[in-house]
Design a protein around this motif. Structure first.
Motif, PDB file in Angstrom:
ATOM      1  N   ALA A  98       0.801  -1.236   0.000  1.00 30.84           N
ATOM      2  CA  ALA A  98       0.000   0.000   0.000  1.00 30.84           C
ATOM      3  C   ALA A  98       0.828   1.277   0.000  1.00 30.84           C
ATOM      4  O   ALA A  98       0.667   2.140   0.878  1.00 30.84           O
ATOM      5  N   PRO A  99       1.729   1.458  -0.980  1.00 33.17           N
ATOM      6  CA  PRO A  99       2.438   2.739  -1.074  1.00 33.17           C
ATOM      7  C   PRO A  99       1.501   3.837  -1.563  1.00 33.17           C
ATOM      8  O   PRO A  99       0.404   3.556  -2.058  1.00 33.17           O
ATOM      9  N   LEU A 100       1.951   5.072  -1.444  1.00 33.86           N
ATOM     10  CA  LEU A 100       1.231   6.197  -2.013  1.00 33.86           C
ATOM     11  C   LEU A 100       1.855   6.548  -3.362  1.00 33.86           C
ATOM     12  O   LEU A 100       3.070   6.474  -3.539  1.00 33.86           O
ATOM     13  N   VAL A 101       1.011   6.917  -4.308  1.00 36.24           N
ATOM     14  CA  VAL A 101       1.460   7.326  -5.640  1.00 36.24           C
ATOM     15  C   VAL A 101       1.277   8.830  -5.757  1.00 36.24           C
ATOM     16  O   VAL A 101       0.195   9.361  -5.472  1.00 36.24           O
ATOM     17  N   TYR A 102       2.332   9.522  -6.181  1.00 33.47           N
ATOM     18  CA  TYR A 102       2.302  10.977  -6.341  1.00 33.47           C
ATOM     19  C   TYR A 102       2.502  11.336  -7.813  1.00 33.47           C
ATOM     20  O   TYR A 102       3.304  10.709  -8.510  1.00 33.47           O
ATOM     21  N   VAL A 103       1.775  12.332  -8.257  1.00 38.79           N
ATOM     22  CA  VAL A 103       1.897  12.804  -9.636  1.00 38.79           C
ATOM     23  C   VAL A 103       1.977  14.329  -9.625  1.00 38.79           C
ATOM     24  O   VAL A 103       1.108  14.998  -9.055  1.00 38.79           O
TER      25      VAL A 103
END
Length: 216
Positions: A98-103
Motif C-alpha cells: 500500500a504505497p502512495l502514488v504521487y503525480v
C-alpha cells in the motif's frame, strides 16, 4: 482537497499543494490496482485500462512533470511516455504494501484524473471493418468488468470507436466506399452501423487514442 473525475468509474484524487513547479496529486496504490488488475483478465486482448490527466476546461491531456510511489524508505519513480499516460506497475505485493502514488502535473493547469478504456496499440494506415468490429465486444467487456457484476444491465452499448489524433484538429478519413468521416477538434466518430462489411478506412496519421463510442 478536490475531487478528480474519471471516464469509466468513480475514483478520488487529492490535490495536495501548488508547488513552484507543479500541481501535485496523491493516490493510494491499492485504489489504482483495483482498476489496473482488469488488464490481466481475459476477454479483451487488444484493449486496456489507462490513466491520464486532462485539463479541467479543455479536456486536453496534461503534461506529467514527474510521477513516483513511496512508502517509508522505499521510493520508485515512473517513466512517463510521450503520450503522457500514467503507467503504474501491476503487482499484488505492492497492493499489500500500500504505497502512495504521487503525480506532479504542469504548473497553473487544473487537471482531472481520467481513467479510460482504449486500445493497447494505435490504429494506423488502412483499418478494416473487421478490425473495428472485433474491438467493440472487447471494449464492452472491459467496461462491464470495471463496472462490476450488474453493470451490463445499465451501461450504454458500445456502438463504435472514437479516434483521437494528436496533430490533426480538422480533416477527414476516407472510406473505401467513397464516403468520408470528419475529424473535428481532433476526434473522429466511427459508428459500426454506418459502415458496410468489407469497408476499409484510410487514416491520415496514427491515432493518439482509440476509445469506445457509447450509445447516447
Amino acid at each position: 482537497m478536490r475531487k478528480a473525475t474519471l471516464t469509466a468509474c468513480a475514483l478520488m484524487a487529492s490535490l495536495l499543494s501548488v508547488s513552484a513547479n507543479a500541481e501535485q496529486y496523491r493516490f493510494n496504490y491499492s485504489k489504482l490496482y483495483t482498476q489496473m488488475k482488469n488488464n490481466l483478465e481475459e476477454g479483451h486482448p487488444d484493449v486496456k485500462v489507462a490513466f491520464f490527466f486532462q485539463e479541467n476546461q479543455s479536456s486536453n491531456i496534461c503534461h506529467i512533470e514527474k510521477a513516483w510511489m513511496e512508502k517509508e524508505e522505499h521510493y520508485e519513480e515512473f517513466s512517463i511516455p510521450s503520450s503522457q499516460e500514467l503507467i503504474v506497475p501491476i503487482d499484488s505485493n505492492l497492493r499489500k504494501a500500500a504505497p502512495l502514488v504521487y503525480v506532479d502535473t504542469e504548473k497553473g493547469k487544473l487537471c482531472d484524473f481520467s481513467m479510460v478504456v482504449m486500445t493497447k496499440e494505435p490504429l494506423q494506415g488502412k483499418v478494416s471493418y473487421d478490425q473495428i468490429e472485433a474491438l467493440i465486444p472487447q471494449m464492452s467487456k472491459m467496461l462491464n468488468d470495471l463496472g462490476g457484476m450488474f453493470s451490463s444491465w445499465f451501461a450504454p452499448d458500445v456502438i463504435g470507436l472514437t479516434l483521437e489524433f494528436n496533430d490533426i484538429q480538422h480533416g477527414s478519413i476516407s472510406v473505401s466506399d467513397g464516403s468520408i468521416i470528419n475529424i473535428e477538434n481532433g476526434k473522429a466518430v466511427v459508428k459500426l452501423a454506418d459502415l458496410k462489411k468489407g469497408n476499409t478506412l484510410t487514416l491520415p496519421q496514427a491515432t493518439f487514442r482509440v476509445l469506445p463510442l457509447l450509445e447516447k
